[in-house]
Design a protein around this motif. Structure first.
Motif, PDB file in Angstrom:
ATOM      1  N   LEU A   4      70.086  68.319 104.516  1.00 61.37           N
ATOM      2  CA  LEU A   4      70.443  66.888 104.067  1.00 61.37           C
ATOM      3  C   LEU A   4      69.020  66.929 104.851  1.00 61.37           C
ATOM      4  O   LEU A   4      67.563  67.136 105.302  1.00 61.37           O
ATOM      5  CB  LEU A   4      71.063  66.863 106.269  1.00 61.37           C
ATOM      6  CG  LEU A   4      71.142  65.750 106.563  1.00 61.37           C
ATOM      7  CD1 LEU A   4      71.465  64.957 105.210  1.00 61.37           C
ATOM      8  CD2 LEU A   4      71.776  65.765 107.511  1.00 61.37           C
ATOM      9  N   SER A   6      66.806  62.827 105.568  1.00 63.53           N
ATOM     10  CA  SER A   6      66.446  61.740 105.489  1.00 63.53           C
ATOM     11  C   SER A   6      65.146  61.023 105.411  1.00 63.53           C
ATOM     12  O   SER A   6      64.316  62.010 105.329  1.00 63.53           O
ATOM     13  CB  SER A   6      67.192  61.616 107.069  1.00 63.53           C
ATOM     14  OG  SER A   6      67.363  59.995 107.136  1.00 63.53           O
ATOM     15  N   CYS A  70      71.791  57.876 110.917  1.00 62.50           N
ATOM     16  CA  CYS A  70      71.812  58.788 109.483  1.00 62.50           C
ATOM     17  C   CYS A  70      72.207  60.421 109.836  1.00 62.50           C
ATOM     18  O   CYS A  70      73.164  60.734 109.029  1.00 62.50           O
ATOM     19  CB  CYS A  70      70.473  58.453 108.527  1.00 62.50           C
ATOM     20  SG  CYS A  70      70.429  57.070 107.864  1.00 62.50           S
ATOM     21  N   VAL A  71      71.397  60.620 110.776  1.00 64.37           N
ATOM     22  CA  VAL A  71      71.272  62.175 110.259  1.00 64.37           C
ATOM     23  C   VAL A  71      72.816  62.982 111.630  1.00 64.37           C
ATOM     24  O   VAL A  71      73.722  63.914 111.669  1.00 64.37           O
ATOM     25  CB  VAL A  71      70.224  62.856 111.214  1.00 64.37           C
ATOM     26  CG1 VAL A  71      70.366  64.575 111.266  1.00 64.37           C
ATOM     27  CG2 VAL A  71      68.318  63.040 110.337  1.00 64.37           C
ATOM     28  N   ALA A  75      75.505  64.852 109.667  1.00 66.83           N
ATOM     29  CA  ALA A  75      76.016  66.251 110.657  1.00 66.83           C
ATOM     30  C   ALA A  75      77.279  66.287 111.591  1.00 66.83           C
ATOM     31  O   ALA A  75      77.042  67.599 111.743  1.00 66.83           O
ATOM     32  CB  ALA A  75      74.406  66.647 111.455  1.00 66.83           C
ATOM     33  N   VAL A  86      67.499  70.087 107.945  1.00 63.62           N
ATOM     34  CA  VAL A  86      67.070  68.714 108.255  1.00 63.62           C
ATOM     35  C   VAL A  86      66.156  68.777 108.152  1.00 63.62           C
ATOM     36  O   VAL A  86      65.278  69.092 108.481  1.00 63.62           O
ATOM     37  CB  VAL A  86      67.512  68.118 109.316  1.00 63.62           C
ATOM     38  CG1 VAL A  86      67.371  66.608 109.067  1.00 63.62           C
ATOM     39  CG2 VAL A  86      69.248  67.992 109.796  1.00 63.62           C
ATOM     40  N   SER A  88      63.050  65.283 107.096  1.00 66.24           N
ATOM     41  CA  SER A  88      63.257  64.626 107.199  1.00 66.24           C
ATOM     42  C   SER A  88      61.272  63.832 106.349  1.00 66.24           C
ATOM     43  O   SER A  88      60.186  64.644 106.736  1.00 66.24           O
ATOM     44  CB  SER A  88      62.733  63.721 108.260  1.00 66.24           C
ATOM     45  OG  SER A  88      62.605  62.871 108.439  1.00 66.24           O
ATOM     46  N   ALA A 108      64.585  61.279 112.152  1.00 68.44           N
ATOM     47  CA  ALA A 108      65.203  61.742 111.869  1.00 68.44           C
ATOM     48  C   ALA A 108      65.677  63.792 111.887  1.00 68.44           C
ATOM     49  O   ALA A 108      66.437  64.749 112.162  1.00 68.44           O
ATOM     50  CB  ALA A 108      65.064  61.634 111.041  1.00 68.44           C
ATOM     51  N   GLU A 111      66.715  65.138 115.759  1.00 70.47           N
ATOM     52  CA  GLU A 111      68.815  64.127 115.599  1.00 70.47           C
ATOM     53  C   GLU A 111      68.568  66.315 115.388  1.00 70.47           C
ATOM     54  O   GLU A 111      69.656  66.510 115.852  1.00 70.47           O
ATOM     55  CB  GLU A 111      69.160  63.226 115.198  1.00 70.47           C
ATOM     56  CG  GLU A 111      70.504  62.979 115.229  1.00 70.47           C
ATOM     57  CD  GLU A 111      70.791  62.946 117.223  1.00 70.47           C
ATOM     58  OE1 GLU A 111      69.820  62.676 117.519  1.00 70.47           O
ATOM     59  OE2 GLU A 111      71.869  62.795 116.781  1.00 70.47           O
ATOM     60  N   GLY A 112      68.205  66.282 114.181  1.00 71.71           N
ATOM     61  CA  GLY A 112      69.002  67.684 113.220  1.00 71.71           C
ATOM     62  C   GLY A 112      68.756  68.876 114.511  1.00 71.71           C
ATOM     63  O   GLY A 112      69.834  69.107 114.624  1.00 71.71           O
ATOM     64  N   ALA A 119      64.713  72.277 111.664  1.00 68.89           N
ATOM     65  CA  ALA A 119      64.660  70.379 111.306  1.00 68.89           C
ATOM     66  C   ALA A 119      62.938  70.878 110.928  1.00 68.89           C
ATOM     67  O   ALA A 119      62.229  71.151 112.463  1.00 68.89           O
ATOM     68  CB  ALA A 119      64.804  69.648 111.736  1.00 68.89           C
TER      69      ALA A 119
END
Ligand code: MN
Length: 247
Positions: A4, A6, A70-71, A75, A86, A88, A108, A111-112, A119
C-alpha cells in the motif's frame, strides 16, 4: 508482496508516481493518497465527516482526507486484504529530526505500523527535489530486502535520500533523528480586504546534526535510515516526576 502506497503531497505528486512505478513490476501495488497536499498533517484522522474514495485515470485512489485517513481506511476495510507493507512517499522534501512530528509522510507510514504492518516513509531531502527516481530505487531495494529477510514484527523506518543521481550516493547509514532549531516566526501579511493574515514560517536549520544523525548522513551523501518508535514516554524523567509529585 502486497504494498500500500500513500503520501502527504497528494495523489498527483511526482514522488508518488515515481515510487509506484519503481515497485509495480515486482509487487502488487495499491496507491491510496490524499486528494490535495496535506504536508504537515501529522497523525490526524477525520472524525467529523465521512470519507470518499475516488479513482484517478492513473489507477490511483484518492481520498478527501489526511494521509492517516488514507492508510487507515485502505488497511482496515477498503482493500480486500490488509497489505504486507505500507510505503509512504516519495515526499517532496526532507523529513529529518523534528520534522517527523509534523510530517504527513511519516504519519502515513506510522498508521501502517500502528496497525501492525511494517512501514517505510521515504523522503527526497532537498528544497527543490529533482531525483525522485533515486529515492524510488532506494525504496525498491529496501522492500526487496524486506521480502528476502522479513522484519521481526512491525517496523517503522524513516528514510531520507540525498537529491543526487543514484550513482552518486555514497551508501546507506542507520541513523538517529537529529534536532532542528525552532522554526522561523510566523509571517504577517494582509489580505485584499486589508485584514491581517499569517503564514507559518519555514522550518529551522539543523541544531543537532552531529555524527550519527539523519542530517549528518544526508549532508555527506548517504541514504539515512532511522528506525522510529512511537512511545512518547520520557523514560529518563519517570523517577524525577514520581519524586516531584505532591502526594
Ligand atoms: Mn509532503
Amino acid at each position: 508482496m502486497r504494498i500500500l502506497i500513500s503520501n502527504d503531497d497528494g495523489y498527483f505528486a511526482t514522488g508518488i508516481a515515481a515510487l509506484a512505478g519503481a515497485l509495480a513490476s515486482e509487487h502488487e501495488v495499491t496507491v491510496c493518497a490524499p486528494e490535495r497536499d496535506r504536508s504537515g498533517a501529522s497523525n490526524s484522522l477525520t472524525l467529523d465527516r465521512p470519507l470518499s474514495v475516488r479513482r484517478a485515470p492513473s489507477g490511483f485512489y484518492y481520498v478527501n482526507g489526511t494521509p492517516t485517513d488514507c492508510v487507515h481506511l485502505a488497511a482496515t476495510g477498503f482493500l480486500p486484504e490488509p497489505p504486507d507493507m505500507v510505503v509512504s512517499g516519495v515526499n517532496h522534501g526532507a523529513n529529518m529530526g523534528d520534522d517527523t512530528i509534523y510530517s504527513g509522510t511519516v504519519a502515513a507510514a506510522t498508521e501502517g505500523y500502528l496497525l501492525g504492518v511494517p512501514a517505510i516513509a521515504v523522503s527526497l531531502a532537498s528544497r527543490n527535489p529533482q531525483h525522485f527516481e533515486t529515492a524510488a530505487r532506494v525504496a525498491a531495494e529496501l522492500i526487496q530486502r524486506a521480502a528476502r529477510e522479513p522484519f521481526r514484527g512491525a517496523v517503522l523506518l524513516n528514510v531520507n535520500v540525498p537529491d543526487l543521481p543514484y550513482a552518486e550516493l555514497k551508501g546507506i547509514k542507520t541513523t538517529r533523528l537529529g534536532r532542528r532549531h525552532k522554526s522561523a516566526p510566523v509571517i504577517k501579511d494582509e489580505n485584499p480586504r486589508g485584514e491581517p493574515i499569517w503564514w507559518i514560517g519555514p522550518v529551522g536549520a539543523a541544531a543537532d546534526a552531529g555524527e550519527g544523525t539523519d542530517f549528518h548522513a544526508v549532508a555527506a551523501g548517504y541514504v539515512s535510515v532511522t528506525p522510529l518508535s512511537i512511545d512518547l514516554t520520557a523514560h529518563a524523567q519517570l523517577d524525577f516526576v514520581a519524586s516531584w509529585l505532591p502526594l
